[in-house]
Structure formats: structure tokens, C-alpha cells
Design a protein around this motif. Structure first.
Motif, PDB file in Angstrom:
ATOM      1  N   LEU A  86       0.814  -1.209   0.000  1.00 48.34           N
ATOM      2  CA  LEU A  86       0.000   0.000   0.000  1.00 48.34           C
ATOM      3  C   LEU A  86       0.850   1.262   0.000  1.00 48.34           C
ATOM      4  O   LEU A  86       0.401   2.322  -0.439  1.00 48.34           O
ATOM      5  N   ASP A  87       2.059   1.180   0.519  1.00 48.56           N
ATOM      6  CA  ASP A  87       2.947   2.332   0.564  1.00 48.56           C
ATOM      7  C   ASP A  87       4.123   2.088  -0.364  1.00 48.56           C
ATOM      8  O   ASP A  87       4.896   1.145  -0.153  1.00 48.56           O
ATOM      9  N   GLN A  88       4.235   2.898  -1.392  1.00 48.66           N
ATOM     10  CA  GLN A  88       5.359   2.803  -2.309  1.00 48.66           C
ATOM     11  C   GLN A  88       6.504   3.656  -1.762  1.00 48.66           C
ATOM     12  O   GLN A  88       6.446   4.885  -1.808  1.00 48.66           O
ATOM     13  N   VAL A  89       7.507   3.015  -1.228  1.00 41.43           N
ATOM     14  CA  VAL A  89       8.628   3.729  -0.618  1.00 41.43           C
ATOM     15  C   VAL A  89       9.760   3.809  -1.625  1.00 41.43           C
ATOM     16  O   VAL A  89      10.253   2.788  -2.108  1.00 41.43           O
ATOM     17  N   GLY A  90      10.150   5.027  -1.974  1.00 39.22           N
ATOM     18  CA  GLY A  90      11.269   5.206  -2.886  1.00 39.22           C
ATOM     19  C   GLY A  90      12.592   4.915  -2.203  1.00 39.22           C
ATOM     20  O   GLY A  90      12.687   4.801  -0.983  1.00 39.22           O
ATOM     21  N   GLU A  91      13.603   4.812  -2.995  1.00 31.63           N
ATOM     22  CA  GLU A  91      14.933   4.543  -2.452  1.00 31.63           C
ATOM     23  C   GLU A  91      15.455   5.785  -1.743  1.00 31.63           C
ATOM     24  O   GLU A  91      15.535   6.867  -2.329  1.00 31.63           O
ATOM     25  N   ARG A  92      15.774   5.642  -0.480  1.00 31.46           N
ATOM     26  CA  ARG A  92      16.290   6.766   0.288  1.00 31.46           C
ATOM     27  C   ARG A  92      17.812   6.775   0.250  1.00 31.46           C
ATOM     28  O   ARG A  92      18.446   5.723   0.339  1.00 31.46           O
ATOM     29  N   PRO A  93      18.420   7.953   0.116  1.00 27.65           N
ATOM     30  CA  PRO A  93      19.878   8.013  -0.031  1.00 27.65           C
ATOM     31  C   PRO A  93      20.591   7.627   1.259  1.00 27.65           C
ATOM     32  O   PRO A  93      20.167   8.020   2.351  1.00 27.65           O
TER      33      PRO A  93
ATOM     34  N   GLY B 165      14.450  14.708  -3.064  1.00 30.46           N
ATOM     35  CA  GLY B 165      13.284  14.883  -3.922  1.00 30.46           C
ATOM     36  C   GLY B 165      13.576  15.875  -5.036  1.00 30.46           C
ATOM     37  O   GLY B 165      14.367  16.810  -4.874  1.00 30.46           O
ATOM     38  N   ASP B 166      12.937  15.673  -6.180  1.00 35.67           N
ATOM     39  CA  ASP B 166      13.235  16.495  -7.357  1.00 35.67           C
ATOM     40  C   ASP B 166      12.835  17.952  -7.184  1.00 35.67           C
ATOM     41  O   ASP B 166      13.523  18.853  -7.686  1.00 35.67           O
ATOM     42  N   ILE B 167      11.710  18.204  -6.498  1.00 42.38           N
ATOM     43  CA  ILE B 167      11.262  19.598  -6.346  1.00 42.38           C
ATOM     44  C   ILE B 167      12.276  20.384  -5.518  1.00 42.38           C
ATOM     45  O   ILE B 167      12.726  21.467  -5.909  1.00 42.38           O
ATOM     46  N   ALA B 168      12.645  19.835  -4.363  1.00 41.77           N
ATOM     47  CA  ALA B 168      13.599  20.529  -3.497  1.00 41.77           C
ATOM     48  C   ALA B 168      14.955  20.676  -4.175  1.00 41.77           C
ATOM     49  O   ALA B 168      15.605  21.722  -4.056  1.00 41.77           O
ATOM     50  N   ALA B 169      15.401  19.654  -4.899  1.00 39.57           N
ATOM     51  CA  ALA B 169      16.703  19.726  -5.570  1.00 39.57           C
ATOM     52  C   ALA B 169      16.719  20.856  -6.597  1.00 39.57           C
ATOM     53  O   ALA B 169      17.702  21.611  -6.701  1.00 39.57           O
ATOM     54  N   THR B 170      15.626  20.999  -7.342  1.00 40.14           N
ATOM     55  CA  THR B 170      15.555  22.067  -8.340  1.00 40.14           C
ATOM     56  C   THR B 170      15.536  23.434  -7.678  1.00 40.14           C
ATOM     57  O   THR B 170      16.168  24.387  -8.160  1.00 40.14           O
ATOM     58  N   LEU B 171      14.821  23.538  -6.562  1.00 45.96           N
ATOM     59  CA  LEU B 171      14.812  24.805  -5.823  1.00 45.96           C
ATOM     60  C   LEU B 171      16.198  25.161  -5.305  1.00 45.96           C
ATOM     61  O   LEU B 171      16.608  26.327  -5.336  1.00 45.96           O
ATOM     62  N   VAL B 172      16.945  24.172  -4.830  1.00 47.19           N
ATOM     63  CA  VAL B 172      18.305  24.435  -4.366  1.00 47.19           C
ATOM     64  C   VAL B 172      19.141  25.042  -5.489  1.00 47.19           C
ATOM     65  O   VAL B 172      19.864  26.032  -5.297  1.00 47.19           O
TER      66      VAL B 172
END
Length: 487
Positions: A208-215, A224-231
Motif C-alpha cells: 500500500l505504501d510505495q517507498v522510494g529509495e532513500r539516499p 526529492g526532485d522539487i527541493a533539488a531544483t529549488l536548491v
């Protein structure tokens, strides 16, 4: 049904369901589950699908839903509950689901919808062959309770004699199955001699929970892509390339989510501690900005009140969508430029603001503020409440350096002043393991930390569950998830 309390309980209370050898079922929160189910059977079941709900809590919801009569429910609600039941059975680790189904036997409960569910689990589970091999006695108990011992053994006897579709077999068993041929083979296996020491499957076939690969090593740009682009934007990267990419990432993160039919006010901490320094510069600020962008896309109306060095004096300019970036059209947002004398290197930042709040270019100025990046959360909370929102969300790292403790005092005073607007605190952190002991500016406020874009899946239902429009949002979002939509 108290949605915020129930969601918090689902997320934190990890006590198992206990079946004793004497046949007793022990669970310390049975009354909470029963009362929630009675008040709203469909809403209660759908809450179990919210990302982040613990497996043992989902097992309890499965048990309660199957154990309760559905005589007074309409067909649409029954259909929804059947889908939730199937999602839980195949979305839980098999051991948790088996425990819930065995509990039905201990409770001596047997409704038609429970019979269908148990037969589906025993005979249609994707890992049914391995489960039957490893957990044969338990599954036989579940199967015989669902059909009745005499009926179940009679069906097994007919199958052993070569019957594959007689009227009796169809009435007693096959009408509950979607694939009679597979069901017949698994009934044979269920009543065949077992294999000692066979290993049972541990993972759910349909999580039920799709957990992405955490660094393994966290940096400002792998959260996350949004935060990385903001950085990259904050650091002076090429805006012409980064802004369309950012719009695309926001569209992807919010695809399939319903709109919240309400007004949310965000108190956004933009102080020096949120910016950070060294290797962590912009890490926390960018994640807070990512949440702001997502909220602006999901909420019908969003008001943002900033506190800290970025917001002391600013001009907000509404900019139309860029024609050279077609993906921007998919995101219901506006690109705005914030000019600030206090942070010249960050003058062009991509942010979101409710368009109804800025019909034309106008200058905003707040009075009585310092210009050294201080965090005045208490005053900004009062400013946010002045906009009469359905919900106030304080987004901060937890450091309050203007009259420390002032936010806690104001928050404690609001109910006595007749303010009933819910206020929650979202704490931006660098990693999931940050020590927050000294970073709790308002202990009485509901609080939840976040550090990665993947956290938003569970954070949004938790946030919206605190306001009246949020109940419908959660229901719609979970129904969409149940039907295969992305949430």
C-alpha cells in the motif's frame, strides 16, 4: 469520527493483535476502532489506505470491517468496503492478514462479505501456494470457518473425487471465486499433506505504501526532485531551464490528487536557520518551498505569510505562464518574483501564491519587524488567522528567536479567545533522524516532521484531516487510490 486523532493513532500505535492459545483476542484499542467504524464505516476503512498507517492498524481495520454487519449499508458503500478489504488483504504482510482472519474465527463472526474475503485470500492470494505450504493449519481454520467446517470438507472431498463443477460445488465454493480452476487446485493443496519447515512469504504482494529509495548519505539535492531544483535556483542556477523543470516536477508530484475545497494559510519560516550554511545551505528551505508549491497546486485557495529575512519587505509580481514551457500549463500555479533587499542573491525565487490574493502587482510591507532574519512565528500566526482560513499550517525548522515561547503562549490562548481555526506545525528537517528535542516552539500544537518529498504522501492527509474540507479531500483521494489513481 475524529479524523486527526484517528490518523495519528494509526501512524503511531504499533501494538500487535494477539491471539492467545485459549482463543482470546487481545487488542488495546478495540473501542476506538469500533466507535470510528460505527460513525462512518466507509471513511474509517478508507483511512487505512493513507500512506504511513502502520500494518497492525491496517490489520485492525480489516478485522473490524469484516466483522461488522453491512445490512444497513447501500450498495455503493458495500462495493467500496469490498475493494478496501481486498486492498488490505493483499497490501499487508501475509502474517498480519492471517492474524486478522483468524480473529474472525475467534470472534465467531461470519457474514457473507467476510466469507468472500476469506475465500479470496486463501485461494486467490498471489503467494497462495507458498502460504498454503507454510501456514496450512491456519489457512484451513480460516477456510473452514468461512464456509463452515462440514461444507468446506465436503467441497474438498468432492474435489478429491474429481468434481470440477457440479451444482453443489458451485453453490458451496466456486461462486465465491474468480477463477474456479485455480481455486480447485488450491483446495487440493490445502487438504494435502504439508511440508515441514516451509518458509512463508513475508512481503505483501501489493504494498500500500510505495517507498522510494532513500539516499544513504543525505545532501541538499537528493531529497526529492522539487527541493533539488529549488536548491539549484537558490544558488543562482539558470532559471530559464530550471523553472520549466520545477513546474513539471510539481505536476508529477500532484498528479491524481483532488483539489481541497477550502482556504489554507501557511506561515512560512524564511529565517537564516532555514537557509542553513555550508554543505547544508538551502536544504531545509528548499523542502519547505517544495511543500508550499505542492499546497498551492492542491488547495483551491492558499495564503502564504512569511517570517524571516526574506519577507521583511518585498514586491510580489504575478507572471503569466511561460509559453515556451508547455508543461507549466498542467500546474495551476503562478510564477512570482520576490524582490528583497535582505537577500539579494535570492531575488528571483520560484514560489506559489494564490492568484485571487494578487489581482495586480502590489507591494506588501509588514510593520514593526526587524531586518536581521528573526523568526516571529507568533505574530505571523495572528496575521494568518486574520485571513479567516479553514486551516493554518506553520512550516518551520523549529527555531524561534523572537521572544522564544511566544508561539506556545499564543497557541494556548487562541481557544480561550474563541478562535477555533485548527493550527498545525510542519517541521522541516535535514534528515529523518534529526534531534528535535530543543526545536519544539509550541508543544500543544499537532506536529509532524518532514525531510523528503516522499513524506508529502502521508503529510497532506494528516494536514487536511484537521479541517472540515479535508475530510472530503481524504475520502476522494483514497477512493482515487483504490481505483488505481496516483495519490
Amino acid at each position: 469520527m475524529d479524523t486527526p486523532t484517528l490518523l495519528e493513532h494509526f501512524r503511531t500505535h504499533d501494538a500487535p493483535l494477539v491471539l492467545s492459545r485459549g482463543g482470546d483476542l487481545a487488542w488495546d484499542d478495540a473501542e476506538l476502532h469500533r466507535s470510528a467504524r460505527l460513525s462512518d464505516p466507509e471513511g474509517y476503512a478508507l483511512l487505512a489506505l493513507v500512506p504511513g498507517v502502520l500494518p497492525w492498524q491496517r490489520a485492525r481495520v480489516l478485522l473490524c470491517t469484516l466483522a461488522a454487519s453491512q445490512d444497513c449499508l447501500d450498495e455503493r458503500t458495500r462495493a467500496t468496503l469490498a475493494k478496501v478489504t481486498r486492498a488490505l488483504m493483499f497490501g499487508l504482510p501475509p502474517a498480519y492478514a492471517v492474524t486478522a482472519l483468524l480473529a474472525l474465527r475467534r470472534l465467531r463472526v461470519n457474514h457473507k462479505h467476510a466469507t468472500r474475503a476469506v475465500v479470496a485470500f486463501v485461494l486467490e492470494h498471489p503467494e497462495a501456494d507458498a502460504l498454503i505450504e507454510a501456514r496450512r493449519p491456519a489457512l484451513v481454520d480460516c477456510f473452514e470457518h468461512a464456509l463452515g467446517k462440514a461444507t468446506a470438507r465436503g467441497c474438498a472431498r468432492l474435489i478429491a473425487e474429481g468434481d470440477t463443477g457440479s451444482g453443489r460445488l458451485r453453490r458451496s465454493l466456486l461462486r465465491f471465486t474468480s477463477d474456479p480452476a485455480v481455486a480447485i487446485g488450491r483446495v487440493r493443496a490445502l487438504y494435502a499433506p504439508g511440508t515441514y519447515g516451509a518458509e512463508a512469504p513475508q512481503e505483501p504482494p501489493a504494498p500500500l505504501d510505495q517507498v522510494g529509495e532513500r539516499p544513504p548519505i543525505v545532501t541538499p539535492t537528493n531529497r526529492g526532485d522539487i527541493a533539488a531544483t529549488l536548491v539549484h535556483l537558490y544558488r543562482g542556477g539558470p532559471a530559464a531551464e530550471l523553472r520549466p523543470a520545477l513546474a513539471g516536477y510539481v505536476a508529477e508530484a500532484t498528479r491524481g490528487l483532488p483539489r481541497l475545497a477550502g482556504h489554507v494559510a501557511v506561515v512560512l519560516d524564511t529565517s537564516g536557520s532555514m537557509r542553513g550554511y555550508g554543505d547544508r545551505e538551502w536544504a531545509v528551505m528548499s523542502q519547505a518551498g517544495a511543500l508550499r508549491l505542492v499546497l498551492a497546486e492542491v488547495c483551491e485557495r492558499l495564503t502564504v505569510v512569511e517570517t524571516g529575512e526574506v519577507c521583511e519587505r518585498r514586491t510580489v509580481i504575478e507572471v503569466p505562464e511561460a509559453p515556451e514551457a508547455p508543461e507549466v500549463r498542467e500546474v495551476r500555479e503562478r510564477l512570482t518574483v520576490i524582490e528583497t533587499a535582505e537577500a539579494p542573491e535570492a531575488r528571483e525565487r520560484l514560489t506559489v501564491i494564490e492568484t485571487a490574493e494578487v489581482p495586480e502587482v502590489r507591494e506588501r510591507r509588514t510593520a514593526g519587524e526587524t531586518v536581521d532574519g528573526a523568526t516571529d512565528l507568533a505574530t505571523r500566526l495572528l496575521d494568518a488567522l486574520d485571513t479567516r482560513p479553514d486551516l493554518v499550517v506553520i512550516v518551520t525548522d523549529g527555531y524561534e528567536n523572537v521572544l522564544p515561547g511566544d508561539l506556545a503562549r499564543v497557541a494556548a490562548t487562541l481557544p480561550r479567545a474563541g478562535v477555533t481555526t485548527p493550527v498545525v506545525l510542519c517541521q522541516a528537517t535535514f534528515t529523518a533522524g534529526d534531534d528535535l528535542t530543543l526545536r519544539d516552539p509550541a508543544p500543544l500544537l499537532p506536529r509532524r516532521p518532514f525531510w523528503h518529498q516522499d513524506d508529502f504522501a502521508g503529510l497532506l492527509p494528516w494536514l487536511f484531516g484537521h479541517c472540515a474540507p479535508g475530510r472530503d479531500w481524504i475520502r476522494t483521494a483514497m477512493l482515487s487510490r483504490l481505483e488505481g489513481g496516483r495519490t
